[in-house]
Scaffold this active site. Sequence first.
Site, PDB file in Angstrom:
ATOM      1  N   LYS A 177      -2.479  12.652   2.368  1.00 59.19           N
ATOM      2  CA  LYS A 177      -1.666  11.925   1.374  1.00 59.19           C
ATOM      3  C   LYS A 177      -2.154  12.373  -0.001  1.00 59.19           C
ATOM      4  O   LYS A 177      -2.883  11.675  -0.702  1.00 59.19           O
ATOM      5  CB  LYS A 177      -1.786  10.410   1.566  1.00 59.19           C
TER       6      LYS A 177
HETATM    7  N1  PPE Z   1       5.332  10.161   5.685  1.00 64.27           N
HETATM    8  C1  PPE Z   1       5.092  10.158   4.355  1.00 64.27           C
HETATM    9  C2  PPE Z   1       5.362  11.393   3.592  1.00 64.27           C
HETATM   10  C3  PPE Z   1       4.605   9.006   3.739  1.00 64.27           C
HETATM   11  O1  PPE Z   1       4.359   9.020   2.438  1.00 64.27           O
HETATM   12  C4  PPE Z   1       4.391   7.839   4.505  1.00 64.27           C
HETATM   13  C5  PPE Z   1       3.902   6.592   3.846  1.00 64.27           C
HETATM   14  C6  PPE Z   1       4.654   7.878   5.896  1.00 64.27           C
HETATM   15  C7  PPE Z   1       5.116   9.048   6.443  1.00 64.27           C
HETATM   16  C8  PPE Z   1       4.385   6.708   6.800  1.00 64.27           C
HETATM   17  O2  PPE Z   1       2.990   6.517   6.967  1.00 64.27           O
HETATM   18  P1  PPE Z   1       2.365   5.081   7.254  1.00 64.27           P
HETATM   19  O3  PPE Z   1       2.547   4.271   6.005  1.00 64.27           O
HETATM   20  O4  PPE Z   1       0.960   5.356   7.570  1.00 64.27           O
HETATM   21  O5  PPE Z   1       3.102   4.504   8.402  1.00 64.27           O
HETATM   22  N2  PPE Z   1       4.386   6.390   2.538  1.00 64.27           N
HETATM   23  C9  PPE Z   1       3.724   5.461   1.657  1.00 64.27           C
HETATM   24  C10 PPE Z   1       4.172   5.619   0.223  1.00 64.27           C
HETATM   25  C11 PPE Z   1       5.514   5.098  -0.119  1.00 64.27           C
HETATM   26  C12 PPE Z   1       5.798   5.136  -1.603  1.00 64.27           C
HETATM   27  O6  PPE Z   1       6.990   5.190  -1.951  1.00 64.27           O
HETATM   28  O7  PPE Z   1       4.872   5.059  -2.428  1.00 64.27           O
HETATM   29  C13 PPE Z   1       3.841   4.039   2.178  1.00 64.27           C
HETATM   30  O8  PPE Z   1       4.722   3.714   2.964  1.00 64.27           O
HETATM   31  O9  PPE Z   1       2.985   3.246   1.790  1.00 64.27           O
END
Ligand code: PPE
Length: 307
Positions: free
Chosen positions: A159
């Site tokens: 991330k």
């Molecule tokens: N892919 C990406 C690219 C991503 O950023 C997230 C989370 C996910 C998948 C899902 O991961 P998880 O939260 O571990 O299930 N995205 C974060 C940021 C969103 C934002 O707009 O800022 C989030 O959901 O917290």
Amino acid sequence: MGLTPTKLIWMNGKLVPWNEAKVHVLTHTLHYGLGVFEGIRCYKTEKGPAVFRLVDHIKRLENSAKITGMVLPYSVDELVAATKEMIRANEIEECYIRPIAFYGYGVMGLNPEGAPVNVAIAAWPWGTYLGEDGLEKGVRAKISPWVRIHPRILPPAAKLVANYANSIFAKVDALKSGYEEAILLNLDGFVTEGPGENLFIVENGNLVTPPLSSGALGGITRDSIIRIARDEGILVREENISKERLYRADEAFFTGTAAEVTPIREIDGNVIGSGKRGEITGKLQRTFFETVRGRRPEYEDWLDYVE
Ligand code: PPE
């Protein structure tokens, strides 16, 4: 998203008033994008506020830092304790939590060596990511003209702040085209994920999601949904999904900390399944919300109570 301030932000070991959690304009990460972050949610439960899979999120933060060569000045245990301390101090029951580690002020030029690593953890109330309506009726998504970052360009498994320029381009393009969300394909044309969510489809009663090797982030919600689905007797496979396969799916949904479990009802103008939240999507969504709100004893291990 308009921000609703809370009282205090944890910054480099101290709780500071929201308005004082500031950085210098010559903060290294602001110029070059080499920072790592997390997104976590805390939900109200009968036993008080509980953070969903807190340790897993902080471990992912540490792994993101390792991938980018950044050394965090705090351990996982310290950051877990700091997160809970910050929530308690803010006296909030439900919030979105944003830990971020970034190179601060001290050096300029690409080499971050010598720049201090700063860590902050903030929290604020954040409602539904893609709208209350989206959770119920599903959202309309568009396959993005932007290709998901390839692992030989930037590490999609981290991330990393810089990765989100790719996500923002896709998101803004989808919104400008009249859709609510984007779906990014990889260089080989296979589905990876949304700009801030993982993606699942339902085919003949089975769940399919792209493998992490496609370039998707190893989402913690994705992992939770895989476990819940298998516990409910649903077959889950990690397979490459072509655009054509996506269009003819029986159901589709996004998962993410912010997005939770959001059904997809239309992709590029093609109606998915019945055009409503699918049956399996609805079932998994229900279990997910019961889990995060502490009503599923079998998943109690995933909750970290703040008090
Ligand atoms: N892919 C990406 C690219 C991503 O950023 C997230 C989370 C996910 C998948 C899902 O991961 P998880 O939260 O571990 O299930 N995205 C974060 C940021 C969103 C934002 O707009 O800022 C989030 O959901 O917290």
